[in-house]
Design an enzyme around this catalytic site. Structure first.
Site, PDB file in Angstrom:
ATOM      1  N   VAL A   1       6.364  -6.290   8.048  1.00 12.14           N
ATOM      2  CA  VAL A   1       6.108  -7.582   8.710  1.00 12.14           C
ATOM      3  C   VAL A   1       5.958  -8.696   7.665  1.00 12.14           C
ATOM      4  O   VAL A   1       6.468  -9.796   7.842  1.00 12.14           O
ATOM      5  CB  VAL A   1       4.856  -7.508   9.628  1.00 12.14           C
TER       6      VAL A   1
ATOM      7  N   PHE B   1       0.859  -1.190   0.000  1.00  9.71           N
ATOM      8  CA  PHE B   1       0.000   0.000   0.000  1.00  9.71           C
ATOM      9  C   PHE B   1       0.888   1.231   0.000  1.00  9.71           C
ATOM     10  O   PHE B   1       1.975   1.228   0.575  1.00  9.71           O
ATOM     11  CB  PHE B   1      -0.892   0.005   1.252  1.00  9.71           C
ATOM     12  N   LYS B   2       0.421   2.293  -0.651  1.00 10.48           N
ATOM     13  CA  LYS B   2       1.172   3.549  -0.628  1.00 10.48           C
ATOM     14  C   LYS B   2       1.165   4.114   0.803  1.00 10.48           C
ATOM     15  O   LYS B   2       0.249   3.849   1.585  1.00 10.48           O
ATOM     16  CB  LYS B   2       0.524   4.561  -1.564  1.00 10.48           C
TER      17      LYS B   2
ATOM     18  N   VAL C   1      13.796   0.874  -5.533  1.00 12.27           N
ATOM     19  CA  VAL C   1      13.747   0.882  -6.991  1.00 12.27           C
ATOM     20  C   VAL C   1      12.577   1.716  -7.501  1.00 12.27           C
ATOM     21  O   VAL C   1      11.472   1.659  -6.956  1.00 12.27           O
ATOM     22  CB  VAL C   1      13.622  -0.577  -7.519  1.00 12.27           C
TER      23      VAL C   1
ATOM     24  N   THR D   1       9.645   2.080  -9.128  1.00 12.89           N
ATOM     25  CA  THR D   1       8.564   1.241  -9.652  1.00 12.89           C
ATOM     26  C   THR D   1       7.260   1.952  -9.313  1.00 12.89           C
ATOM     27  O   THR D   1       7.257   2.967  -8.618  1.00 12.89           O
ATOM     28  CB  THR D   1       8.541  -0.143  -8.956  1.00 12.89           C
TER      29      THR D   1
ATOM     30  N   LYS E   1       7.441  -8.903   4.910  1.00  9.76           N
ATOM     31  CA  LYS E   1       8.774  -9.230   4.393  1.00  9.76           C
ATOM     32  C   LYS E   1       9.668  -9.885   5.462  1.00  9.76           C
ATOM     33  O   LYS E   1      10.564 -10.654   5.118  1.00  9.76           O
ATOM     34  CB  LYS E   1       9.437  -7.982   3.800  1.00  9.76           C
TER      35      LYS E   1
ATOM     36  N   GLN F   1      -5.083  -3.423   5.509  1.00 11.59           N
ATOM     37  CA  GLN F   1      -3.774  -3.430   4.852  1.00 11.59           C
ATOM     38  C   GLN F   1      -2.955  -4.646   5.293  1.00 11.59           C
ATOM     39  O   GLN F   1      -2.305  -5.302   4.483  1.00 11.59           O
ATOM     40  CB  GLN F   1      -2.993  -2.151   5.185  1.00 11.59           C
TER      41      GLN F   1
ATOM     42  N   ALA G   1       2.730  -3.059   7.799  1.00  5.59           N
ATOM     43  CA  ALA G   1       2.256  -4.359   7.299  1.00  5.59           C
ATOM     44  C   ALA G   1       3.240  -4.912   6.270  1.00  5.59           C
ATOM     45  O   ALA G   1       3.543  -6.105   6.249  1.00  5.59           O
ATOM     46  CB  ALA G   1       0.871  -4.205   6.682  1.00  5.59           C
ATOM     47  N   TYR G   2       3.754  -4.030   5.417  1.00  6.20           N
ATOM     48  CA  TYR G   2       4.702  -4.461   4.389  1.00  6.20           C
ATOM     49  C   TYR G   2       5.970  -5.023   5.047  1.00  6.20           C
ATOM     50  O   TYR G   2       6.456  -6.096   4.688  1.00  6.20           O
ATOM     51  CB  TYR G   2       5.055  -3.277   3.476  1.00  6.20           C
TER      52      TYR G   2
END
Length: 276
Positions: A195, A94-95, A230, A232, A197, A105, A192-193
C-alpha cells in the site's frame, strides 16, 4: 554559487541506493550526493566509493525528519541554486515473519515510504532545474497490491484526476482502518509495504501531471520505477538481482537525455513502461 549539475540519492549508504550513487558517479556529469540518516554510515559508504576512485559527496538526510529535509533543501539552494537529479530511494520494509502488530507496521511503513517521500518532493521539487529528472523508487509490490484492492479503491488509484490531498486521505484511511482492524473489510490488501508503494506510484502520476500543468516548458521528467527483486538486507539472499542490476532502471530514468520527452508520469520496470 556552483554551476555544476547536482544529483541527490536518498537512503543511499547501502543496497540499491548505494549502487545508484556508484553508477551516477561514473555517468553523471556533476556532483553526486550520497545521503544517509546516520552520518557515520554515510561517510563509511563514501569512503568505500572513494577507494574505487569515485568522488561522491555526503549530506545527512533523514526523510522522516522535516528539519533534516529542509536543511538539505537550503544547502542545495545556496550552493547550486537548485537540483538536476533527485532519486527518492529511501524506504523501509518489515520482514515477512515480523511479529510487530500490523497496525504498527502500517503506520511506520507509510510514515517513511509514502509521507517521507512526499515531504521530500514537497520541499525539493520546486528546486528542480529545467530538464531535471525525478525518480521515485516504488515496487512491483505496488501493482500486485493494487490488484488486491477492492474495485472501488482500484478505480480511485487509477484515476487520472485524483489529487494529492485525496491520495493523502486514502493513505491515512488505510492506517486508521488497520488500527480499527477493518482494513480488509474496507477493501485493502494485507500488505503495508504494498500500500505504501501504491502511494508512491500514484503520487508520481499526480506530480507529473502537476509539472505538465505548471512547468510544461521546463521539460522535467518524473517517474516511478521498480528496481526488481534485489539482494538487499530487505529482500534477503534469495532475491534474483544484484544491487547493481537493481540500480539499472532508476539510473536509466535519472540519466534520460535532455531531448527525451518521456517516459513521464509512468511506472517503469526493466526500463519498460508498465501498465498501471
Amino acid at each position: 554559487m556552483s554551476s555544476v549539475p547536482v544529483a541527490v540519492v536518498t537512503g543511499s549508504n547501502k543496497g540499491i541506493g548505494f549502487a545508484i550513487v556508484q553508477a551516477l558517479c561514473k555517468q553523471f556529469p556533476g556532483d553526486v550526493y550520497l545521503t544517509a540518516r546516520d552520518p557515520g554510515r554515510g561517510q563509511e559508504a563514501v569512503a568505500k566509493l572513494q577507494k574505487e576512485g569515485l568522488h561522491p559527496l555526503f549530506h545527512q538526510l533523514d526523510i522522516d525528519d522535516l528539519q533534516s529535509i529542509r536543511a538539505l533543501r537550503d544547502f542545495l539552494k545556496e550552493k547550486y541554486g537548485g537540483l538536476n537529479v533527485l532519486v527518492n530511494n529511501a524506504g523501509i520494509a518489515f520482514k515477512v515473519h515480523d511479529t510487530t502488530p500490523f497496525a504498527v507496521q502500517a503506520e511506520v511503513t507509510l510514515k517513511t515510504n509514502f509521507f517521507g517521500t512526499r515531504n521530500i518532493c514537497t520541499e525539493l521539487l520546486p528546486l528542480m532545474k529545467p530538464y531535471g529528472k525525478v525518480v521515485n523508487v516504488s515496487s512491483m509490490a505496488s501493482s500486485s497490491a493494487l490488484g488486491r484492492c477492492s474495485q472501488e479503491l482500484q478505480q480511485k488509484f487509477r484515476s487520472d484526476t485524483i489529487t494529492e490531498d485525496e491520495l493523502v486521505g486514502l493513505m491515512n484511511k488505510f492506517v486508521e482502518d488497520t488500527k480499527n482492524s477493518v482494513h480488509e473489510k474496507e477493501g485493502w490488501p494485507n500488505t503495508a509495504y504494498g500500500v505504501s508503494k501504491i502511494g508512491v506510484t500514484v503520487l508520481s502520476r499526480i506530480q507529473a501531471r502537476m509539472l505538465n500543468e505548471k512547468r510544461k516548458g521546463d521539460h522535467i521528467l518524473l517517474n516511478a520505477c521498480c528496481p526488481g527483486w534485489v539482494k538487499t538486507d530487505r529482500a534477503g539472499p534469495q532475491a534474483t538481482k544484484s544491487p547493481d542490476e537493481g540500480a539499472e532502471t532508476p539510473v536509466y530514468l535519472a540519466l534520460l537525455p535532455s531531448n527525451a520527452d518521456g517516459p513521464h508520469g509512468q511506472f517503469v520496470s526493466d526500463k519498460t513502461v508498465q501498465p498501471w
